[in-house]
Design a protein around this motif. Sequence first.
Motif: not given
Length: 127
Positions: A5, A62, A64, A96, A121-124, A127
Motif C-alpha cells: 500500500t 492493503h 485499497n 471493511k 475498499l473493494e476497489k481503489h 477507480g
Amino acid sequence: MNIITHQLIDNELCGKPVMVENGKSQVEYTTTSRMAADESGLVHGGFIFGLADYAAMLAVNHPNVVLGGADVKFLKPVKAGESVHALASVESVSGKKQMVSVTVSRGEEVVFKGDFACFVLEKHVLG
C-alpha cells in the motif's frame, strides 16, 4: 516487509517504514527545517499526523485502504531536527473498517496519540 500500500509515499515527508507485519508497523523519520511552522523550529502538526497516518495505512497494508477519520491528541511539541517514530497496531476489524491505534514518540517520550478509522475498499477510491 512486504509493503503493498501507499507505495509512492515520499519517505522524507511521511517517514521510512522499519517494520510492517501482521497488523503492525513502525515508521520513523528525522524532521527537517522545511517542516517548521515558525522561527523557533516548531514542526507543523500536519507532518506528525502524516507520519501517524502512514503508519496506520501500513499496519492495515492493503492496496485499497483509505482513512475515514481519526481521533488524535498532540501531547508535546516537536522541533525541526528531532527524530520521531510511529508505532501502529490494528486493534479491531469489523467488516471493511479497521481501527488502528498509533503512538508517535521522540525517544521514549510520547508526543502524539491517535485512533485511526481505516477502510479497506473493494476497489481503489479513485477507480
